[in-house]
Write a protein that holds these residues in place. Sequence first.
Motif, PDB file in Angstrom:
ATOM      1  N   PHE A  34       0.835  -1.202   0.000  1.00  0.00           N
ATOM      2  CA  PHE A  34       0.000   0.000   0.000  1.00  0.00           C
ATOM      3  C   PHE A  34       0.868   1.250   0.000  1.00  0.00           C
ATOM      4  CE2 PHE A  34       0.110   1.694   4.439  1.00  0.00           C
ATOM      5  CZ  PHE A  34       0.852   0.684   5.062  1.00  0.00           C
ATOM      6  N   PHE A  38      -3.905   3.471   1.033  1.00  0.00           N
ATOM      7  CA  PHE A  38      -4.630   2.780  -0.045  1.00  0.00           C
ATOM      8  C   PHE A  38      -3.769   1.670  -0.620  1.00  0.00           C
ATOM      9  CE2 PHE A  38      -6.452   6.931   0.253  1.00  0.00           C
ATOM     10  CZ  PHE A  38      -7.806   6.643   0.291  1.00  0.00           C
ATOM     11  N   SER A  39      -4.400   0.542  -0.881  1.00  0.00           N
ATOM     12  CA  SER A  39      -3.708  -0.566  -1.534  1.00  0.00           C
ATOM     13  C   SER A  39      -3.368  -0.172  -2.954  1.00  0.00           C
ATOM     14  CB  SER A  39      -4.628  -1.786  -1.604  1.00  0.00           C
ATOM     15  OG  SER A  39      -4.972  -2.183  -0.326  1.00  0.00           O
ATOM     16  N   ARG A  98     -12.840   4.213  -2.911  1.00  0.00           N
ATOM     17  CA  ARG A  98     -14.254   4.447  -2.621  1.00  0.00           C
ATOM     18  C   ARG A  98     -14.385   5.680  -1.745  1.00  0.00           C
ATOM     19  NH1 ARG A  98     -18.332  -0.224  -1.086  1.00  0.00           N
ATOM     20  NH2 ARG A  98     -17.487  -0.764  -3.110  1.00  0.00           N
ATOM     21  N   GLY A 147     -15.431   9.588   3.028  1.00  0.00           N
ATOM     22  CA  GLY A 147     -15.246  10.708   3.958  1.00  0.00           C
ATOM     23  C   GLY A 147     -14.418  11.799   3.299  1.00  0.00           C
ATOM     24  N   GLY A 171     -11.163  12.671   3.177  1.00  0.00           N
ATOM     25  CA  GLY A 171      -9.919  12.368   2.452  1.00  0.00           C
ATOM     26  C   GLY A 171     -10.210  11.738   1.096  1.00  0.00           C
ATOM     27  N   GLY A 200      -9.904  -3.250  -3.737  1.00  0.00           N
ATOM     28  CA  GLY A 200      -8.724  -2.478  -4.148  1.00  0.00           C
ATOM     29  C   GLY A 200      -7.479  -3.311  -4.447  1.00  0.00           C
ATOM     30  N   ALA A 212      -5.370  -6.685   6.065  1.00  0.00           N
ATOM     31  CA  ALA A 212      -6.110  -5.938   7.086  1.00  0.00           C
ATOM     32  C   ALA A 212      -6.142  -4.455   6.730  1.00  0.00           C
ATOM     33  CB  ALA A 212      -5.449  -6.142   8.438  1.00  0.00           C
ATOM     34  N   ARG A 230      -7.878   1.848  10.500  1.00  0.00           N
ATOM     35  CA  ARG A 230      -7.604   3.293  10.450  1.00  0.00           C
ATOM     36  C   ARG A 230      -6.190   3.548  10.956  1.00  0.00           C
ATOM     37  NH1 ARG A 230     -12.463   7.274  11.540  1.00  0.00           N
ATOM     38  NH2 ARG A 230     -11.149   8.388  10.096  1.00  0.00           N
ATOM     39  N   MET A 231      -5.474   4.432  10.278  1.00  0.00           N
ATOM     40  CA  MET A 231      -4.083   4.701  10.669  1.00  0.00           C
ATOM     41  C   MET A 231      -3.920   6.152  11.082  1.00  0.00           C
ATOM     42  SD  MET A 231      -1.816   2.750   7.845  1.00  0.00           S
ATOM     43  CE  MET A 231      -2.037   1.010   7.553  1.00  0.00           C
ATOM     44  N   PRO A 287       0.126  -4.859   5.467  1.00  0.00           N
ATOM     45  CA  PRO A 287      -1.233  -5.241   5.865  1.00  0.00           C
ATOM     46  C   PRO A 287      -1.520  -6.737   5.745  1.00  0.00           C
ATOM     47  CG  PRO A 287      -1.269  -4.191   3.701  1.00  0.00           C
ATOM     48  CD  PRO A 287       0.151  -4.138   4.166  1.00  0.00           C
TER      49      PRO A 287
HETATM   50  C1  FAD Z   1      -3.610  -0.815   4.199  1.00  0.00           C
HETATM   51  C2  FAD Z   1      -4.914  -0.174   3.766  1.00  0.00           C
HETATM   52  C3  FAD Z   1      -5.311  -0.251   2.443  1.00  0.00           C
HETATM   53  C4  FAD Z   1      -6.505   0.377   2.019  1.00  0.00           C
HETATM   54  N1  FAD Z   1      -6.859   0.267   0.702  1.00  0.00           N
HETATM   55  C5  FAD Z   1      -7.975   0.877   0.256  1.00  0.00           C
HETATM   56  C6  FAD Z   1      -8.320   0.814  -1.128  1.00  0.00           C
HETATM   57  O1  FAD Z   1      -7.625   0.211  -1.948  1.00  0.00           O
HETATM   58  N2  FAD Z   1      -9.444   1.474  -1.521  1.00  0.00           N
HETATM   59  C7  FAD Z   1     -10.240   2.169  -0.632  1.00  0.00           C
HETATM   60  O2  FAD Z   1     -11.243   2.751  -1.065  1.00  0.00           O
HETATM   61  N3  FAD Z   1      -9.940   2.222   0.682  1.00  0.00           N
HETATM   62  C8  FAD Z   1      -8.824   1.603   1.144  1.00  0.00           C
HETATM   63  N4  FAD Z   1      -8.489   1.688   2.487  1.00  0.00           N
HETATM   64  C9  FAD Z   1      -9.384   2.445   3.394  1.00  0.00           C
HETATM   65  C10 FAD Z   1      -9.090   3.942   3.273  1.00  0.00           C
HETATM   66  O3  FAD Z   1      -7.796   4.203   3.800  1.00  0.00           O
HETATM   67  C11 FAD Z   1     -10.140   4.750   4.033  1.00  0.00           C
HETATM   68  O4  FAD Z   1     -11.386   4.590   3.423  1.00  0.00           O
HETATM   69  C12 FAD Z   1      -9.791   6.223   4.045  1.00  0.00           C
HETATM   70  O5  FAD Z   1      -8.647   6.441   4.851  1.00  0.00           O
HETATM   71  C13 FAD Z   1     -10.953   7.034   4.597  1.00  0.00           C
HETATM   72  O6  FAD Z   1     -10.547   8.387   4.659  1.00  0.00           O
HETATM   73  P1  FAD Z   1     -11.636   9.542   4.620  1.00  0.00           P
HETATM   74  O7  FAD Z   1     -10.995  10.808   5.094  1.00  0.00           O
HETATM   75  O8  FAD Z   1     -12.303   9.604   3.282  1.00  0.00           O
HETATM   76  O9  FAD Z   1     -12.753   9.057   5.618  1.00  0.00           O
HETATM   77  P2  FAD Z   1     -12.739   9.084   7.226  1.00  0.00           P
HETATM   78  O10 FAD Z   1     -13.474  10.307   7.687  1.00  0.00           O
HETATM   79  O11 FAD Z   1     -11.353   8.866   7.753  1.00  0.00           O
HETATM   80  O12 FAD Z   1     -13.614   7.800   7.488  1.00  0.00           O
HETATM   81  C14 FAD Z   1     -14.947   7.709   6.942  1.00  0.00           C
HETATM   82  C15 FAD Z   1     -15.568   6.386   7.316  1.00  0.00           C
HETATM   83  O13 FAD Z   1     -14.773   5.290   6.832  1.00  0.00           O
HETATM   84  C16 FAD Z   1     -14.345   4.457   7.932  1.00  0.00           C
HETATM   85  N5  FAD Z   1     -12.932   4.110   7.709  1.00  0.00           N
HETATM   86  C17 FAD Z   1     -11.883   4.954   7.591  1.00  0.00           C
HETATM   87  N6  FAD Z   1     -10.746   4.282   7.416  1.00  0.00           N
HETATM   88  C18 FAD Z   1     -11.056   2.977   7.417  1.00  0.00           C
HETATM   89  C19 FAD Z   1     -10.310   1.774   7.292  1.00  0.00           C
HETATM   90  N7  FAD Z   1      -8.998   1.766   7.158  1.00  0.00           N
HETATM   91  N8  FAD Z   1     -10.985   0.608   7.332  1.00  0.00           N
HETATM   92  C20 FAD Z   1     -12.309   0.588   7.506  1.00  0.00           C
HETATM   93  N9  FAD Z   1     -13.079   1.694   7.631  1.00  0.00           N
HETATM   94  C21 FAD Z   1     -12.468   2.859   7.597  1.00  0.00           C
HETATM   95  C22 FAD Z   1     -14.470   5.330   9.158  1.00  0.00           C
HETATM   96  O14 FAD Z   1     -14.706   4.556  10.311  1.00  0.00           O
HETATM   97  C23 FAD Z   1     -15.665   6.201   8.849  1.00  0.00           C
HETATM   98  O15 FAD Z   1     -16.862   5.534   9.094  1.00  0.00           O
HETATM   99  C24 FAD Z   1      -7.329   1.071   2.950  1.00  0.00           C
HETATM  100  C25 FAD Z   1      -6.924   1.145   4.290  1.00  0.00           C
HETATM  101  C26 FAD Z   1      -5.739   0.535   4.704  1.00  0.00           C
HETATM  102  C27 FAD Z   1      -5.320   0.613   6.137  1.00  0.00           C
END
Ligand code: FAD
Length: 264
Positions: free
Chosen positions: A32, A53-54, A68, A71, A73, A118, A219, A222-223, A250
């Motif tokens: 990622f 993001f992956s 997707r 939120g 970001g 992803g 996995a 949230r980071m 992950p």
């Molecule tokens: C290693 C890794 C790889 C990822 N790969 C992808 C990908 O390929 N495509 C993709 O669309 N997203 C991926 N994600 C998730 C992505 O990072 C989050 O959706 C993004 O950080 C949300 O940011 P935001 O500011 O839009 O929303 P935020 O305001 O941060 O969150 C909005 C909503 O999404 C939920 N959320 C946020 N982060 C995560 C998470 N990591 N897992 C589950 N729910 C979450 C929150 O609980 C909240 O309900 C990945 C996450 C990790 C840790």
Amino acid sequence: MGEVFERRALGGRNHLLEISLPKGDFKALGRFVRLRAWPRLGLGPGTLLDRPFSIHRAKPGLLTFLIREVGPGTKILTSLNKGDQVRVIGPLGQGLDDLEPNFLSQKWYLVAGGAGLGPMGSLVEALGPKAKLFYGERSGPDQVRLDYLKSWFKKSSQENIVATTEDGTGYGRPGLVTQPLIQSLALEKRAMIACGPKGLLAALAKIAQQNGLRYLALAEERMACGLGVCLSCSLPKLDGSNFRVCQDGPLVDGLSLDWESLRA
Ligand SMILES: Cc1cc2nc3c(=O)[nH]c(=O)nc-3n(C[C@H](O)[C@H](O)[C@H](O)COP(=O)(O)OP(=O)(O)OC[C@H]3O[C@@H](n4cnc5c(N)ncnc54)[C@H](O)[C@@H]3O)c2cc1C
Ligand code: FES
């Protein structure tokens, strides 16, 4: 710093984001990056933190992400246009080729729930007909377009896509994605790689245990720091230690995590 090469809507809140980088020949396969972009006028204040993001696909000088909007970001990232600047940190994490040296020589069931699709693009690309993809969504409007999904596979192996929606409103079958997976396992046992919500990853751990299967999970927690310090991304392991998605993942042996305590 990377630059947007293309952004394409792919159905629902899903977008394909291609970012060109000045240099780099990266491998995807479960790795990622952390992305950050700055909002246009009218899109709100933006976010302070990078978002993980992956890598969906990797070519020399070009990384592709399947994102997707959930939120602030992801709203910024899915609103970018060609030429916009994006900060890219990575690639991070260990890939399947690190953890599973025999990865390419065996058949796999790939199981994706929602945005967990992803990382699957590069896995299907690497495995070809050795991959069978199970892709589950809650509802039809969440689904990534079927023509895009089909483009991952050669025509002769497009039957290796099994899609489900829980409410039966999309393409594919109605119900949970685990249902057709269990049917396939009755015919042919294979190792599994999965990415998606924790509930799905936990259910797959049970299925893997019952069937004696190798089970790898990607996995997505949230980071915050992204450096292995704050523990906000940590998941409990059965041996009592913590698995930090940002540093140790992950990719993780799905049978080593304590899914029961995550549910509690
Ligand atoms: C290693 C890794 C790889 C990822 N790969 C992808 C990908 O390929 N495509 C993709 O669309 N997203 C991926 N994600 C998730 C992505 O990072 C989050 O959706 C993004 O950080 C949300 O940011 P935001 O500011 O839009 O929303 P935020 O305001 O941060 O969150 C909005 C909503 O999404 C939920 N959320 C946020 N982060 C995560 C998470 N990591 N897992 C589950 N729910 C979450 C929150 O609980 C909240 O309900 C990945 C996450 C990790 C840790
Ligand atoms: S995000 Fe801080 S330890 Fe992983």
